[in-house]
Design a protein around this motif. Structure first.
Motif, PDB file in Angstrom:
ATOM      1  N   TRP A  91       0.866  -1.286  -0.170  1.00  0.00           N
ATOM      2  CA  TRP A  91       0.043  -0.183  -0.095  1.00  0.00           C
ATOM      3  C   TRP A  91       0.831   1.126  -0.001  1.00  0.00           C
ATOM      4  N   VAL A  92       0.530   2.103  -0.664  1.00  0.00           N
ATOM      5  CA  VAL A  92       1.082   3.550  -0.887  1.00  0.00           C
ATOM      6  C   VAL A  92      -0.003   4.480  -0.788  1.00  0.00           C
ATOM      7  N   GLY A  93      -0.204   4.773   0.318  1.00  0.00           N
ATOM      8  CA  GLY A  93      -1.440   5.684   0.733  1.00  0.00           C
ATOM      9  C   GLY A  93      -2.646   4.993   0.537  1.00  0.00           C
ATOM     10  N   ASP A  94      -3.659   5.312  -0.567  1.00  0.00           N
ATOM     11  CA  ASP A  94      -4.888   4.572  -0.593  1.00  0.00           C
ATOM     12  C   ASP A  94      -4.668   3.601  -1.780  1.00  0.00           C
ATOM     13  N   ARG A 110      15.597  10.388   4.493  1.00  0.00           N
ATOM     14  CA  ARG A 110      15.364  11.568   5.371  1.00  0.00           C
ATOM     15  C   ARG A 110      13.898  11.856   4.966  1.00  0.00           C
ATOM     16  N   GLY A 111      13.203  11.074   4.576  1.00  0.00           N
ATOM     17  CA  GLY A 111      11.723  11.360   4.120  1.00  0.00           C
ATOM     18  C   GLY A 111      11.453  12.117   2.793  1.00  0.00           C
ATOM     19  N   THR A 112      12.486  12.292   1.933  1.00  0.00           N
ATOM     20  CA  THR A 112      12.424  13.261   0.888  1.00  0.00           C
ATOM     21  C   THR A 112      12.504  12.120  -0.378  1.00  0.00           C
ATOM     22  N   THR A 113      11.767  12.294  -1.546  1.00  0.00           N
ATOM     23  CA  THR A 113      11.775  11.668  -2.796  1.00  0.00           C
ATOM     24  C   THR A 113      10.949  12.137  -3.611  1.00  0.00           C
ATOM     25  N   ASP A 114      11.346  12.175  -4.889  1.00  0.00           N
ATOM     26  CA  ASP A 114      10.365  12.591  -6.050  1.00  0.00           C
ATOM     27  C   ASP A 114       9.993  11.249  -6.918  1.00  0.00           C
ATOM     28  N   GLN A 115      10.365  10.285  -6.193  1.00  0.00           N
ATOM     29  CA  GLN A 115      10.070   8.864  -7.134  1.00  0.00           C
ATOM     30  C   GLN A 115       8.594   8.730  -6.831  1.00  0.00           C
ATOM     31  N   GLN A 116       7.909   8.022  -8.042  1.00  0.00           N
ATOM     32  CA  GLN A 116       6.578   7.596  -7.804  1.00  0.00           C
ATOM     33  C   GLN A 116       6.295   6.239  -8.546  1.00  0.00           C
ATOM     34  N   PRO A 117       5.536   5.309  -7.888  1.00  0.00           N
ATOM     35  CA  PRO A 117       5.273   3.850  -8.709  1.00  0.00           C
ATOM     36  C   PRO A 117       5.152   4.181  -9.923  1.00  0.00           C
ATOM     37  N   ARG A 118       5.810   3.088 -10.889  1.00  0.00           N
ATOM     38  CA  ARG A 118       5.437   3.090 -12.036  1.00  0.00           C
ATOM     39  C   ARG A 118       5.308   1.712 -12.743  1.00  0.00           C
ATOM     40  N   HIS A 119       4.599   1.676 -13.816  1.00  0.00           N
ATOM     41  CA  HIS A 119       4.170   0.170 -14.437  1.00  0.00           C
ATOM     42  C   HIS A 119       4.849   0.089 -15.522  1.00  0.00           C
ATOM     43  N   VAL A 120       5.169  -1.099 -15.788  1.00  0.00           N
ATOM     44  CA  VAL A 120       6.047  -1.382 -17.109  1.00  0.00           C
ATOM     45  C   VAL A 120       5.434  -2.801 -17.890  1.00  0.00           C
ATOM     46  N   LEU A 121       4.835  -2.843 -18.963  1.00  0.00           N
ATOM     47  CA  LEU A 121       4.057  -3.829 -19.424  1.00  0.00           C
ATOM     48  C   LEU A 121       5.259  -4.883 -19.892  1.00  0.00           C
ATOM     49  N   ALA A 122       4.844  -6.222 -19.950  1.00  0.00           N
ATOM     50  CA  ALA A 122       5.740  -7.352 -20.072  1.00  0.00           C
ATOM     51  C   ALA A 122       5.561  -7.722 -21.430  1.00  0.00           C
TER      52      ALA A 122
END
Length: 205
Positions: free
Chosen positions: A99-102, A173-185
């Protein structure tokens, strides 16, 4: 430069059925190639190859791998890369849930066995069909590491990922600009489409 994974989580479902199915597909394809060198044989072989690709994608491909900065959730048709610092909760039910947030991200290759889920309810359809024995064999087919021997594997998966998440958050230290990403197979999808189309075309020849 390739980053080496810090943990490869072994799949908990589908392996026994998947490898058995692939063995049957290979054996039958070889038999057809040697003994049925006709258009019918080509159709059967293409159908078997299509089925084999489908088995690989649905039964053997799904798995989870942890890297120093992310969790790679590999499923049948699509992969998800989840930065460790974004993960809030990890659970294992019939699938591995992150889970990432909701938002929930899953890996269908890791989960509690059906045998464990129905155990409290008595003998259910899974026991009658023998699926609980297949899953039990799958669980025991890979020796546990010393740090896994004192707990169930699903508990180890949750504990290990939570530890990696805590470590990643401390370092960032709680800082990041990354986001979950999807990659098709794409390689598997292409193989499925090509073999499927080839099989359908062969039916009209």
């Amino acid at each position: 430069m390739n980053v080496e994974p810090v943990e490869r989580f072994r799949p908990t479902s589908g392996r026994a059925v998947g490898y058995l199915s692939l063995a049957v597909v290979v054996g039958l394809t070889g038999f057809v190639a040697l003994n049925e060198q006709t258009l019918t044989g080509v159709r059967i072989a293409l159908g078997l190859v299509f089925f084999g690709v489908l088995v690989w994608m649905t039964q053997l491909r799904p798995r989870a791998t942890a890297y120093p900065d992310r969790l790679h959730l590999q499923n049948s048709f699509r992969d998800t890369h989840v930065p460790l610092v974004l993960i809030d909760t990890v659970t294992v039910r019939r699938t591995l849930n992150v889970w990432v947030g909701d938002e929930r991200y899953v890996c269908i290759g890791i989960g509690k066995s059906l045998r464990k889920i129905v155990k409290a309810k008595g003998r259910g359809p899974a026991s009658l069909l023998g699926l609980d024995r297949i899953e039990d064999y799958t669980e025991r087919s890979t020796p546990l590491r010393p740090d896994q021997s004192a707990m169930s594997y699903d508990t180890f998966v949750v504990t290990r990922i939570e530890g990696l998440v805590d470590e990643a958050k401390r370092q960032s230290r709680g800082t990041t600009d990354q986001q979950p990403r999807h990659v098709l197979a794409w390689p598997e999808i292409a193989a499925l489409v090509v073999t499927g189309v080839a099989f359908v075309v062969s039916l009209f020849l």
